[in-house]
Write an enzyme that holds these catalytic residues in place. Sequence first.
Site, short mmCIF file in Angstrom:
data_model
loop_
_atom_site.label_atom_id
_atom_site.label_comp_id
_atom_site.label_asym_id
_atom_site.label_seq_id
_atom_site.Cartn_x
_atom_site.Cartn_y
_atom_site.Cartn_z
CB SER A 153 -0.93 0.00 1.20
OG SER A 153 -0.17 0.01 2.39
CG HIS A 197 -3.90 -1.74 -0.59
ND1 HIS A 197 -3.28 -2.23 0.51
CD2 HIS A 197 -4.49 -0.58 -0.20
CE1 HIS A 197 -3.46 -1.41 1.51
NE2 HIS A 197 -4.20 -0.40 1.12
CE LYS A 218 -7.41 -1.06 2.59
NZ LYS A 218 -7.33 0.02 3.58
C1 LIG Z 1 -2.78 -4.77 3.29
C2 LIG Z 1 -3.79 -4.56 4.37
N1 LIG Z 1 -4.18 -5.63 5.09
C3 LIG Z 1 -5.11 -5.51 6.07
C4 LIG Z 1 -5.68 -4.29 6.35
C5 LIG Z 1 -6.71 -4.21 7.43
O1 LIG Z 1 -7.97 -4.14 6.82
P1 LIG Z 1 -9.25 -3.75 7.70
O2 LIG Z 1 -9.36 -2.27 7.65
O3 LIG Z 1 -10.39 -4.47 7.04
O4 LIG Z 1 -9.00 -4.26 9.08
C6 LIG Z 1 -5.32 -3.17 5.63
C7 LIG Z 1 -5.93 -1.86 5.94
O5 LIG Z 1 -5.50 -0.81 5.57
C8 LIG Z 1 -4.34 -3.30 4.62
O6 LIG Z 1 -3.95 -2.25 3.92
#
Ligand SMILES: Cc1ncc(COP(=O)(O)O)c(C=O)c1O
Length: 341
Positions: free
Chosen positions: A127, A155, A186
């Site tokens: 990200s 992402h 997202k």
């Molecule tokens: C790569 C990645 N994994 C997991 C998460 C966590 O996701 P959640 O907001 O559904 O807990 C994020 C959140 O930004 C993320 O970017």
Amino acid sequence: MICQVVDAAKEALVTHGAGLSSVRFICGTQDIHKDLEKKIAAFHGREDAILFPSCFDANAGIFETLLTAEDAVISDELNHASIIDGIRLCKAQKYKYKHRDIADLTAQLEASKNARMRMIVTDGVFSMDGNVAPLKEICDLAEKYNALVFIDECHATGFFGKTGRGTEEFLNVVGRVDIINSTLGKAMGGASGGYTTGPQAVIDLLRQRARPYLFSNTLAPAVVGASSKAFDILQRDTSLCQTVASNTTHFRERMTKAGFTILGDKHHPICPVWLGDARLASEFADAMLKKGIYVIGFSFPVVPKGKARIRVQISASHTREQLDRAVDAFIEVGRSLKVIA
Ligand SMILES: Cc1ncc(COP(=O)(O)O)c(C=O)c1O
């Protein structure tokens, strides 16, 4: 589009209530939870799926459930914090490989040869930089070394790849990844929630053993309704993914032509505008806000020291006029702060 998602959330709120005051296995499972799990599995072409309160929770639950002290987990050094924490919770032997470095991954697979089972773990898309894991090479290695492949698609799900199936679709390796975790917070509704999708045996085990699934409240009906509608819309209208792609190309091309350095894969809608200095990134973002453009500077500890940037996310709902207005503002601020000539 947004309207349809909000309407679906409202409808689920009215028909299924504000919340269930319960975890899934007591009285937290309604028809809409089961439907959404089926929809997710079908979308990814997997046998089954299981919902979690968030993808953070999906990542917290999976490694501890699947891996014992006899197993090994081999993780990209820049994986998301939730993956790192999930791995900390499990007893497996821990190996790290250099970011997207296939030679180092090979070395770690060699080093972990004696493990009963090995799992290679990577973000599909990272990200902070918007760059993509070398999934084809990873899957090739996994086959050679008889390892499992796990990817986190937060992402990528819903907008990356021709029909939004994510990194495996973008890189033409559909079906070669064993387990996918992703978020509903997202592209797929944008509220909250996460999931794991993969083989039936894995999902069955998670339902029995994954602690965030067993011990945290079920997703609220309105959230389920919104996400479920987002999957419907995406499957009906693949032009949304094409719009994200063409908006991304437009933004990246105009910004690059103006003299900015945009990090990451040129196809990915995460567009980090490189600045380097943390103070500059913050001043830049403030000046953009004065021009009516809301962007955020990312600096240490979110990214390494000296690698500050402004991270821009392009979406299907941006119009060309909005994108051009943003680029024009970047150019004006970039000139006044001497980032570009
Ligand atoms: C790569 C990645 N994994 C997991 C998460 C966590 O996701 P959640 O907001 O559904 O807990 C994020 C959140 O930004 C993320 O970017």
